[in-house]
Design a protein around this motif. Structure first.
Motif, PDB file in Angstrom:
ATOM      1  N   GLN A   1       0.282  -1.078  -0.139  1.00  0.00           N
ATOM      2  CA  GLN A   1      -0.234  -0.023   0.070  1.00  0.00           C
ATOM      3  C   GLN A   1       1.095   1.376  -0.006  1.00  0.00           C
ATOM      4  N   ILE A   2       0.717   2.125  -1.000  1.00  0.00           N
ATOM      5  CA  ILE A   2       0.977   3.304  -1.173  1.00  0.00           C
ATOM      6  C   ILE A   2       0.411   4.688  -0.500  1.00  0.00           C
ATOM      7  N   LYS A   3       0.852   5.497  -0.113  1.00  0.00           N
ATOM      8  CA  LYS A   3      -0.024   6.598   0.483  1.00  0.00           C
ATOM      9  C   LYS A   3       1.000   7.955  -0.517  1.00  0.00           C
ATOM     10  N   PHE A   4      -0.179   8.368  -1.006  1.00  0.00           N
ATOM     11  CA  PHE A   4       0.023   9.145  -2.249  1.00  0.00           C
ATOM     12  C   PHE A   4      -0.466  11.254  -1.269  1.00  0.00           C
ATOM     13  N   GLU A   5       0.382  12.001  -0.708  1.00  0.00           N
ATOM     14  CA  GLU A   5      -0.539  12.856  -0.367  1.00  0.00           C
ATOM     15  C   GLU A   5      -0.891  13.738  -1.723  1.00  0.00           C
ATOM     16  N   VAL A   6      -2.874  14.088  -1.100  1.00  0.00           N
ATOM     17  CA  VAL A   6      -3.283  15.290  -2.060  1.00  0.00           C
ATOM     18  C   VAL A   6      -3.987  15.598  -2.039  1.00  0.00           C
ATOM     19  N   THR A   7      -3.384  16.803  -0.308  1.00  0.00           N
ATOM     20  CA  THR A   7      -4.173  17.462   0.083  1.00  0.00           C
ATOM     21  C   THR A   7      -4.902  18.495  -0.747  1.00  0.00           C
ATOM     22  N   PRO A   8      -5.720  19.100  -1.064  1.00  0.00           N
ATOM     23  CA  PRO A   8      -6.294  20.021  -2.002  1.00  0.00           C
ATOM     24  C   PRO A   8      -5.782  21.672  -0.715  1.00  0.00           C
ATOM     25  N   LYS A   9      -5.484  22.036  -2.066  1.00  0.00           N
ATOM     26  CA  LYS A   9      -4.885  23.682  -1.191  1.00  0.00           C
ATOM     27  C   LYS A   9      -5.652  24.505  -1.150  1.00  0.00           C
ATOM     28  N   ASN A  10      -7.149  24.388  -1.011  1.00  0.00           N
ATOM     29  CA  ASN A  10      -8.074  25.119  -0.280  1.00  0.00           C
ATOM     30  C   ASN A  10      -8.875  24.066   1.015  1.00  0.00           C
ATOM     31  N   PHE A  11      -8.074  23.015   1.620  1.00  0.00           N
ATOM     32  CA  PHE A  11      -9.040  22.258   1.957  1.00  0.00           C
ATOM     33  C   PHE A  11      -8.836  22.648   3.391  1.00  0.00           C
ATOM     34  N   GLY A  12      -8.406  23.653   3.696  1.00  0.00           N
ATOM     35  CA  GLY A  12      -8.426  24.729   5.249  1.00  0.00           C
ATOM     36  C   GLY A  12      -9.400  25.155   5.329  1.00  0.00           C
ATOM     37  N   ARG A  13     -10.022  25.857   4.056  1.00  0.00           N
ATOM     38  CA  ARG A  13     -11.526  25.659   4.718  1.00  0.00           C
ATOM     39  C   ARG A  13     -12.165  24.740   4.699  1.00  0.00           C
ATOM     40  N   LEU A  14     -12.698  23.770   4.593  1.00  0.00           N
ATOM     41  CA  LEU A  14     -13.309  22.571   4.312  1.00  0.00           C
ATOM     42  C   LEU A  14     -12.961  22.266   5.361  1.00  0.00           C
ATOM     43  N   ALA A  15     -11.617  21.922   6.141  1.00  0.00           N
ATOM     44  CA  ALA A  15     -11.304  21.306   7.204  1.00  0.00           C
ATOM     45  C   ALA A  15     -11.644  21.990   8.955  1.00  0.00           C
TER      46      ALA A  15
END
Length: 356
Positions: free
Chosen positions: A92-106
């Motif tokens: 299993q491999i993890k690829f970071e896919v954190t969106p740029k605007n994810f902070g607001r959603l978070a």
């Protein structure tokens, strides 16, 4: 956002007793759902919350395979080994896919989760507090009434009193103070649900415990109660101390102790009788104020008996609409038939069951 979330987690843990780990786990689950909603459901993602910085990172998890059929869930062995030659099939491999605007959603998700946890904790605290009052008497006041319930304000919550828990003929006015028996306390998704009663025999028992210290301490014991709410109750008491009379102590000087309970129940009459180990004497006491000549138990049914009373005591023994006999039967646990003395011929055995 990061610092605000960390501060909120600290407040929840220190002021409300909600463990930080519980909130973080709920937040992670909410963020996973939020990410999939906005960026595709057919993904295997992991969300990592940094407890030191408050930052959130999203990782897409893919399995190493020979042939890729779904690039959202799989990565080829060639591409995997291009990243690290140590990868093998099935890894299993993890690829970071954190969106740029994810902070607001978070931030939005964190706010919702924290508010939800606050509400849950407040409901839980109220439930724990009122659970201690289950099967006890509480005083409140009538808040409102609808076609199903009378709602009684008990402080932080309302108790609900259904039709069968309302005393017949008793009218409830807004802000009217009254004592109720807490039948049950349930923890629901909408908060604690407290069912209260004015008709339960346990209400009478608890009121006597409050009014008579000897009952509360156990010197005098309430053995049984038979009640027709709003009209009459019979209470059988016994003393565990030969120096303390059961009936007189319960009734109180000039009947004041009983009168206080009668007043609370808006005129419901109270018959206090002394419990006796001998069922003959107990049944005779239960039928008071009528005089009993004899009690005969039926040979084919040990739970049934025939009670003989003087002719002029028959109507008193039976009571208005059979109430006295009915309550006596409930109080003693025996089925009672009452006959006048003139209708019965005594044998020697039957005469031995006479009441002295």
């Amino acid at each position: 956002m990061s610092q605000e979330v960390l501060k909120a987690l600290k407040v929840l843990e220190e002021d409300k007793g909600v463990k930080k780990e519980v909130v973080i786990d709920a937040l992670i689950q909410a963020l996973k759902a939020a990410y999939k909603k906005h960026y595709g459901q057919n993904q295997n993602v992991d969300v990592v919350f940094d407890e030191e910085t408050g930052e959130v990172h999203v990782y897409q998890i893919k399995e190493v395979v020979d042939h890729v059929f779904d690039n959202q869930l799989e990565v080829s062995i060639e591409d995997a080994q291009g990243i690290n030659k140590g990868y093998e099939l099935g890894d299993q491999i993890k690829f970071e896919v954190t969106p740029k605007n994810f902070g607001r959603l978070a931030a939005q998700s964190a706010k919702q989760v924290i508010l939800q946890k606050l509400r849950e904790e407040e409901r839980s605290a109220v439930f724990q507090e009122y659970a201690n009052y289950e099967h006890e008497v509480m005083q409140g006041f009538v808040q409102r009434e609808d076609s199903k319930y009378v709602y009684v304000n008990l402080g932080k919550v309302e108790g609900v009193m259904g039709k069968t828990d309302q005393i017949p003929g008793e009218h409830y006015e807004p802000f009217q103070r009254l004592k109720v028996y807490v039948s049950s306390v349930e923890n629901t998704t909408k908060g604690p649900r407290i069912v209260v009663s004015r008709t339960s025999p346990e209400l009478v028992k608890r009121l006597f415990e409050q009014e008579v210290p000897e009952i509360y301490k156990g010197t005098i014991e309430i053995v049984s109660i038979a009640r027709e709410p709003g009209d009459r109750s019979k209470i059988a008491v016994k003393s565990n101390d030969p120096n303390v009379p059961a009936v007189g102590t319960t009734v109180g000087q000039r009947g004041q102790r009983v009168q206080n309970i009668v007043d609370e129940l808006h005129g419901e009459n109270m018959d206090i009788i002394e419990w006796q180990k001998d069922p003959i004497d107990f049944i005779a006491n239960a039928l008071k104020p009528a005089e009993v000549i004899a009690v005969q138990f039926l040979a084919d049914d040990e739970n049934s008996c025939l009670v003989i009373v003087p002719d002029d005591q028959l109507s008193l023994a039976i009571g208005k609409k059979g109430q006295n006999a009915r309550l006596a039967a409930k109080l003693t646990g025996y089925k009672i038939d009452i006959n006048p003395e003139s209708d019965v011929e005594f044998t020697d055995d039957e005469d031995s069951n006479s009441v002295e």
